[in-house]
Design an enzyme around this catalytic site. Structure first.
Site, PDB file in Angstrom:
ATOM      1  N   HIS A  77       0.854  -1.184   0.000  1.00  0.00           N
ATOM      2  CA  HIS A  77       0.000   0.000   0.000  1.00  0.00           C
ATOM      3  C   HIS A  77       0.891   1.235   0.000  1.00  0.00           C
ATOM      4  O   HIS A  77       1.629   1.494   0.950  1.00  0.00           O
ATOM      5  CB  HIS A  77      -0.904   0.013   1.230  1.00  0.00           C
ATOM      6  N   GLY A 120       2.613   5.310   4.111  1.00  0.00           N
ATOM      7  CA  GLY A 120       2.003   6.070   5.197  1.00  0.00           C
ATOM      8  C   GLY A 120       0.556   5.664   5.383  1.00  0.00           C
ATOM      9  O   GLY A 120      -0.025   4.949   4.552  1.00  0.00           O
ATOM     10  N   ASP A 121      -0.031   6.126   6.473  1.00  0.00           N
ATOM     11  CA  ASP A 121      -1.424   5.800   6.755  1.00  0.00           C
ATOM     12  C   ASP A 121      -2.346   6.397   5.698  1.00  0.00           C
ATOM     13  O   ASP A 121      -2.020   7.385   5.038  1.00  0.00           O
ATOM     14  CB  ASP A 121      -1.826   6.314   8.141  1.00  0.00           C
ATOM     15  N   SER A 122      -3.517   5.807   5.566  1.00  0.00           N
ATOM     16  CA  SER A 122      -4.505   6.305   4.621  1.00  0.00           C
ATOM     17  C   SER A 122      -4.904   7.734   4.980  1.00  0.00           C
ATOM     18  O   SER A 122      -5.167   8.045   6.139  1.00  0.00           O
ATOM     19  CB  SER A 122      -5.743   5.398   4.638  1.00  0.00           C
ATOM     20  N   GLY A 136      -1.731  11.910   2.738  1.00  0.00           N
ATOM     21  CA  GLY A 136      -1.373  12.808   1.645  1.00  0.00           C
ATOM     22  C   GLY A 136      -0.420  12.223   0.623  1.00  0.00           C
ATOM     23  O   GLY A 136       0.274  12.976  -0.084  1.00  0.00           O
ATOM     24  N   LYS A 137      -0.384  10.916   0.493  1.00  0.00           N
ATOM     25  CA  LYS A 137       0.549  10.274  -0.445  1.00  0.00           C
ATOM     26  C   LYS A 137       0.207  10.625  -1.895  1.00  0.00           C
ATOM     27  O   LYS A 137       1.086  11.014  -2.678  1.00  0.00           O
ATOM     28  CB  LYS A 137       0.513   8.753  -0.243  1.00  0.00           C
ATOM     29  N   SER A 138      -1.060  10.471  -2.256  1.00  0.00           N
ATOM     30  CA  SER A 138      -1.460  10.725  -3.644  1.00  0.00           C
ATOM     31  C   SER A 138      -1.336  12.206  -3.998  1.00  0.00           C
ATOM     32  O   SER A 138      -0.919  12.563  -5.107  1.00  0.00           O
ATOM     33  CB  SER A 138      -2.903  10.248  -3.874  1.00  0.00           C
ATOM     34  N   ASP A 171      -1.680   3.918  -4.888  1.00  0.00           N
ATOM     35  CA  ASP A 171      -2.502   3.098  -3.984  1.00  0.00           C
ATOM     36  C   ASP A 171      -1.934   1.695  -3.770  1.00  0.00           C
ATOM     37  O   ASP A 171      -1.660   1.298  -2.646  1.00  0.00           O
ATOM     38  CB  ASP A 171      -3.948   3.008  -4.473  1.00  0.00           C
ATOM     39  N   GLU A 195      -5.722   8.582  -7.602  1.00  0.00           N
ATOM     40  CA  GLU A 195      -6.957   8.945  -6.895  1.00  0.00           C
ATOM     41  C   GLU A 195      -6.700  10.133  -5.971  1.00  0.00           C
ATOM     42  O   GLU A 195      -5.821  10.083  -5.106  1.00  0.00           O
ATOM     43  CB  GLU A 195      -7.479   7.766  -6.076  1.00  0.00           C
ATOM     44  N   ARG A 226      17.413  14.068  12.745  1.00  0.00           N
ATOM     45  CA  ARG A 226      17.757  15.452  12.418  1.00  0.00           C
ATOM     46  C   ARG A 226      19.127  15.579  11.771  1.00  0.00           C
ATOM     47  O   ARG A 226      19.481  16.644  11.271  1.00  0.00           O
ATOM     48  CB  ARG A 226      17.716  16.308  13.690  1.00  0.00           C
TER      49      ARG A 226
END
Length: 342
Positions: free
Chosen positions: A142, A157-159, A162-164, A181, A206, A247
């Site tokens: 995913h 990253g979690d659904s 902001g990946k798409s 996706d 998407e 950092r």
């Protein structure tokens, strides 16, 4: 994980750039389930104890030359034994003519005869590379896979993180989308992990609130790629003041897929951060590190030099201070001696 069961000979002909000498009508019905290619040598002498009949049989100059020394009856018998019901196809390199006995035996078992103008080694390499890619074990991830400055970056990253949206911004900035996706990854060799999109999601992205967009239609063919090597994983994590983030750039971890380790870094997501620019910087920094330049090492070196300079400065100041104390002490001693004389 999933594993492709077989590849049709029709697909092999198309992707390995082979010619069809005979049996074109059988291309779609014949398939191969292994990337191993057989070079029949002992079989031509009649030794079939370990004949790998499920592999593609590749004949080169040596095999064809040897076959010309056999009588018609001997060669026909050998070819009939080589043409088993499960044999996918015969391939002849260097534009050599297939023996009539092979054509006859293959026609009886509906086995295609293929050929190429390339040398045996080149044909072997082309077929092996294609079959290994298509038959390799695959794992579905995913995330979003993009090509940034020639580096394949897998964004996870979690659904809803902001990946798409980040991928869309990267495409607008001239980079290329491979998959959104769901990303199918597979091991190409001992050091290479490849990624591509499932067929149903190819070139599609998407965006919540807009829906599905076709990146190739909107941005052109230069905005997409069919597959790429996965060089770096960037995990987008919602910012937390209690979490500890790298950092200095020396906290990269590795994630193992099959037998390949891929470096991973975590980038916190917070309002006001331009993730596309950060990912671009991460890609350039990763490439610089792979070429031998490490900004963290430069920082450490500068810090050590500063500590050394300050230490030398402190030592000089202490030396001057000690010298001044000695001079004062000497002056006081002289003044005290003068008073005693008086």
């Amino acid at each position: 994980m999933s594993l492709a069961e077989s590849v049709t000979i029709a697909d092999l002909v198309k992707n390995a750039r082979l010619d069809v000498y005979a049996g074109e009508e059988y291309l779609a019905e014949r398939s191969v389930s292994t990337s191993d290619i057989s070079r029949p040598g002992l079989e031509l002498t009649g030794f079939f104890n370990y004949y790998p009949s499920k592999r593609i049989q590749l004949l080169g100059i040596t095999e064809i030359s040897y076959s010309k020394g056999l009588s018609h009856e001997e060669l026909l018998k050998v070819m009939q034994q080589m043409c088993q019901p499960e044999t996918p196809a015969f391939v002849i390199s260097t534009q050599l003519e297939p023996p009539e006995e092979l054509l006859e035996a293959a026609e009886e078992k509906h086995i295609p005869i293929l050929g190429s103008k390339l040398t045996t080694s080149r044909v072997l390499s082309n077929m092996t590379n294609y079959l290994e890619d298509k038959l390799a074990e695959r794992q579905s991830i995913h995330g979003v896979l993009v090509d940034v400055y020639g580096l394949g970056i897998l964004i996870t990253g979690d659904s809803g993180v902001g990946k798409s949206e980040t991928a869309l911004e990267l495409v607008k900035r001239g980079h290329r989308l491979i998959a959104d996706d769901r990303v199918e990854v597979y091991q190409q060799d001992e050091q290479t992990l490849m990624g591509e999109a499932p067929a149903i999601l190819k070139h599609l992205l998407e965006i919540r609130g807009i829906g599905i967009i076709d990146v190739m239609t909107l941005f052109g063919t230069g905005a997409v790629r069919s597959r790429t090597k996965v060089s770096l994983i960037i995990h987008l994590a919602n910012f937390s003041k209690d979490a500890k983030y790298d950092r200095l750039g020396n906290g990269t971890q590795d994630v193992k897929f099959f037998d390949v380790n891929v470096p991973k870094m975590v980038i916190p997501v917070k309002t006001g951060r331009n993730l596309a620019i950060i990912i671009e910087a991460a890609a350039m920094n990763f490439r610089a590190q792979s070429m031998g330049y490490d900004a963290t090492e430069t920082f450490d070196r500068n810090l050590n030099n500063l500590i050394k300079v300050n230490s030398e400065k402190d030592a000089d100041e202490k030396k001057q201070e000690d010298k001044a104390k000695k001079a004062n002490k000497k002056a006081l001693s002289k003044k005290s001696g003068d008073k005693d004389k008086d």
